[in-house]
Design an enzyme around this catalytic site. Structure first.
Site, PDB file in Angstrom:
ATOM      1  N   ASP A 136       0.785  -1.228   0.000  1.00  0.00           N
ATOM      2  CA  ASP A 136       0.000   0.000   0.000  1.00  0.00           C
ATOM      3  C   ASP A 136       0.821   1.284   0.000  1.00  0.00           C
ATOM      4  OD1 ASP A 136      -1.751  -2.055   0.288  1.00  0.00           O
ATOM      5  OD2 ASP A 136      -2.918  -1.187   1.895  1.00  0.00           O
TER       6      ASP A 136
ATOM      7  N   GLU B 240      -3.755  -6.784  13.249  1.00  0.00           N
ATOM      8  CA  GLU B 240      -3.281  -6.618  11.872  1.00  0.00           C
ATOM      9  C   GLU B 240      -1.779  -6.317  11.847  1.00  0.00           C
ATOM     10  OE1 GLU B 240      -4.617  -4.074   7.905  1.00  0.00           O
ATOM     11  OE2 GLU B 240      -5.348  -3.485   9.884  1.00  0.00           O
TER      12      GLU B 240
END
Length: 819
Positions: A557, A789
């Site tokens: 990302d 995460e």
């Protein structure tokens, strides 16, 4: 006259003008006027044909992008059905709900649980996993991926234990039973009333028939569907926690047309009424909310039907639900309830613990029981997050304004997060299968085959799978579209490389044409500016909005790339993934007796350490790096873009990028996970002169080393923990991610076992990194109840979404030292 001229008639020709025109036509010769007209018509026709050809070309390209790949399917037709795969037909394949089951079929019968604690101000109806629910913890403690599971949910003083067990038999996937045990940990005062809602719903096909007792209690549902034949679902009366004594309860039921599976929560919530009174013997009367069939909203009967059984009681209490297949009646030894259910649950739990130790050996390695239970929960949460989805992707095709629906497809997959990402992600799935492939190779092969069957005629697999209304309901609109030029790391190859030695040859032979097409698609569409270089397509286009335009295709990302995206970019991580692809394709071809030469040649070229140096070694960084049109002097600054309008409020300032030095073609000065890829995928030779510098960067606390694992971006990088936009916090800019740390451990383990000058240093780093990573992930799970995460590089605390069993569950393989 003006009106006539506009109508095309024009003013009358005078005689002299008519004569002159006739003379000109005679001078051109016979047929000249007709020839000119014919030429004009031919030009018009040619232009029309060219436009039609262009339109046909666009349509043809779009059609190929949504056409399935012509190779034979990787998953043999019918192999996911109840006859071919009875043990996997039913499952907890609805990971987005706290507890529910469905079949692996396109129009599945779905079952599920909702609950509501009644307080002074009403209460919150729980159904789908939402981070905003603020549950103290929830997750599977045991789940074998096939036959049974045990989950614990803690919600504001309420503890729910959900258990299920399946029993094979018949031709439709067999029977199953649930047990839900509720107890309260409320301190002082009366225990809040609890309503448990058990429901069954059809999704466009099948019939349901309610069986009522005293007109108020839904005691059972009988029904039929195409895949299940006839069946009976029975709701047993509640008992005390011991499972023996009856428990006082109030009953309500709802029978409604379904507005769609994604709107079941809304349907039940809108059916609740506060006009009901709970009246237990010897206790004060209390009002509670219950479904009111009178007030149920209208739905569309053609979409399906919902039957819901509500039980309201004061905890503690236990409830059981049984599903019995009509075709299993002849061989059924007895109902799977009460003591028989307890015995089956105990038997499966003991078998799970034995199998877990045989597979991972954590007891033999000296891990104490709490850490063993943590590892069991991590694996179980990943297995309990396996879902079955069916529907169409929305594909954005280049040069077409409107998105195109993809073909109808099914996907059996694990998901990264039950609350936040309850759907399939391509690059996550390869990491998931590293763990699941070790636990259940056949299950992993099934999942990999499902993914490869999503491939289109070009060899492309969409990076994010949003199939069906329930999946779409959890996705922001801007992420619904899949872009046909966008890739994702081919991590499924990591899992396949692990499975390759023992995988059955027919399975590998079915996969080979699709893997070959996938590899060719990468080579064709992600090629870089020079031979043997590669570039991720699809970077963020609006450069001025981002500190560094994102590269979603890479999976990393917001990891810093070249500041000004251009065709000149060379992406290091993609080159390394392509080397892995060539290596796996070569090994697979050799196993199948297919030509492997081109893949071996590509592997050697992409692994050539001298060429890797030339293309990606950045001397000024002392590490490998991307290359592109880059400026190191960029920042975000508040600016007023539009001029002020008199009488209007001043325009809001925007946070936009400021480039203080023009970009130039150079290596990108960002040291982090991308810099490590030649080491992570073990392309560097053990005697490589570059290996010491990478090990130094890994161990440097100013760069990548933390007490909790390797951080994603060096602490001394200008992008370290920097926001990418006003609303876009740092993601891969310093946090500790378990998937890349697992690859680092795997690589260090490999270098520690190979002859070379860095052998002892790699072994030392391996031991320290493994200890740091495992200790922190365990500690955060113990304290918070969740896998996360990613983790803070300064405190170790979990960040991002939770639960995130996904690739964070790779901690189990790190504990087992299984690489």
């Amino acid at each position: 006259g003006e009106r006539r001229r506009r109508g095309g008639e024009g003013p009358r020709e005078r005689p002299r003008e008519r004569g002159a025109r006739r003379e000109r036509e005679q001078q051109r010769g016979p047929g000249r006027g007709r020839t000119a007209l014919a030429a004009a018509a031919a030009v018009a026709l040619a232009l029309g044909l060219a436009a039609a050809a262009a339109e046909w070309s666009r349509w043809s390209a779009a059609a190929r992008l949504v056409a399935p790949h012509p190779a034979a399917p990787a998953l043999p037709p019918g192999s996911a059905g109840p006859l071919a795969s009875p043990r996997l037909f039913w499952g907890t394949y609805r990971p987005h709900v706290y507890f529910g089951m469905k079949t692996r079929s396109p129009r599945a019968l779905v079952t599920g649980l909702m609950w509501l604690q009644h307080g002074e101000r009403g209460g919150h109806l729980r159904h789908s996993c939402e981070q905003s629910d603020g549950l103290a913890r929830y997750g599977w403690l045991m789940h074998d991926g096939e036959n049974f599971g045990v989950q614990e949910i803690r919600d504001e003083g309420l503890v729910l234990r959900t258990e299920f067990v399946k029993r094979p038999g018949g031709e439709h996937g067999g029977d199953w039973s649930w047990r839900v045990t509720a107890r309260s940990e409320s301190a002082g005062g009366p225990v809040p009333l609890l309503s448990l809602f058990f429901y069954v719903a059809t999704d466009g096909q099948g019939t349901l028939q309610p069986q009522l007792e005293n007109g108020t209690r839904l005691m059972a549902v009988t029904g039929t569907t195409e895949e299940l034949g006839s069946f009976t679902l029975t709701f047993l009366p509640p008992t005390a926690e011991s499972g023996e004594d009856p428990k006082h309860a109030s009953y309500n039921y709802l029978d409604a047309a379904s507005p769609g599976l994604h709107r079941l929560t809304e349907l039940v919530r809108s059916s609740l009424s506060s006009r009901f009174v709970f009246s237990a013997p010897g206790q004060q009367r209390r009002r509670f909310f219950a479904v009111d069939t009178v007030r149920g909203p209208p739905g569309d009967p053609s979409r399906g039907r919902l039957l819901l059984h509500q039980v309201t009681l004061e905890p503690p209490g236990t409830l059981e639900v049984t599903f019995e297949s009509g075709s299993a009646a002849a061989g059924r030894p007895g109902r799977l309830v009460g003591r028989a259910l307890s015995a089956e649950l105990s038997r499966h739990a003991a078998a799970f613990e034995r199998r877990f130790e045989e597979t991972f050996g954590l007891g033999r390695k000296g891990f104490p029981p709490p850490q063993q239970r943590f590892a069991q929960a991590a694996l179980s949460e990943l297995l309990g997050g396996v879902g079955y989805f069916h529907g169409r992707s929305l594909v954005q095709v280049p040069e077409q304004e409107q998105p195109v629906p993809g073909p109808e497809a099914a996907l059996f997959t694990a998901v990264p997060s039950r609350s936040f990402f309850p759907r399939g992600f391509l690059w996550d799935e390869g990491f998931h299968q590293l763990l699941l492939g070790h636990w259940a190779p056949a299950l992993s092969q099934d999942i990999i085959a499902h993914w490869l069957d999503l491939m289109n005629a070009e060899g492309w697999i969409p990076r994010e799978q949003i199939l069906g209304e329930e999946a779409r309901a959890k996705v922001p609109p801007e992420f619904l579209l899949q872009h046909s030029e966008t890739a994702n790391p081919p991590t499924l190859l990591l899992a396949l490389e692990r499975l390759l030695p023992d995988a059955p040859q027919p399975f590998l032979r079915r996969l080979f044409p699709r893997l070959r097409a996938w590899y060719d698609w990468f080579n064709r569409t992600q090629a870089g500016p020079r031979p043997l270089t590669f570039r991720w397509r699809g970077r963020d286009a609006q450069h001025e909005r981002f500190l560094n335009p994102k590269t979603l295709a890479s999976g990393l990302d917001d990891y810093p790339r070249a500041s000004h995206p251009s065709p000149e970019e060379r992406h290091l991580d993609l080159r390394c993934w392509m080397a892995l692809g060539a290596r796996v394709l070569a090994a697979l071809a050799e196993r199948l007796g297919e030509p492997a030469g081109p893949y071996r040649e590509a592997e050697q070229a992409l692994s050539d350490n001298t060429l890797l140096d030339e293309l990606h070694w950045a001397p000024e960084l002392g590490a490998f790096a991307d290359y592109g049109n880059h400026s190191a002097a960029v920042g975000l600054r508040w600016r007023t873009v539009a001029p002020a309008v008199p009488g209007q409020p001043p325009p809001a300032p925007q946070l936009l990028r400021e480039v203080r030095e023009p970009p130039q073609l150079r290596f990108v000065g960002a040291l982090g996970y991308v810099s490590l890829f030649p080491l992570l995928l073990q392309l560097l030779r053990p005697d490589s002169p570059r290996l010491p510098a990478l090990l130094d960067a890994m161990r440097s606390e100013q760069q990548l080393w933390t007490p909790f694992g390797l951080r994603s971006l060096a602490r001394d990088s200008p992008f370290y923990l920097q926001r990418n936009t006003e609303h876009d916090p740092p993601y891969w800019r310093g946090h500790v991610w378990v998937n890349i740390n697992y690859l680092a451990l795997r690589a260090l383990h490999g270098y520690a076992g190979a002859e070379g000058p860095q052998r002892e240093r790699a072994a030392e780093l391996y031991r320290e990194l493994r200890h740091n990573l495992v200790s922190n992930v365990y500690r955060q799970h113990r304290d918070s109840g969740f896998l996360w995460e990613h983790y803070s590089d300064s405190t170790g605390r979990g960040h991002g979404c939770r639960p995130f069993a996904g690739w964070t569950a790779l901690v189990v393989l790190a504990m087992a030292e299984d690489y």
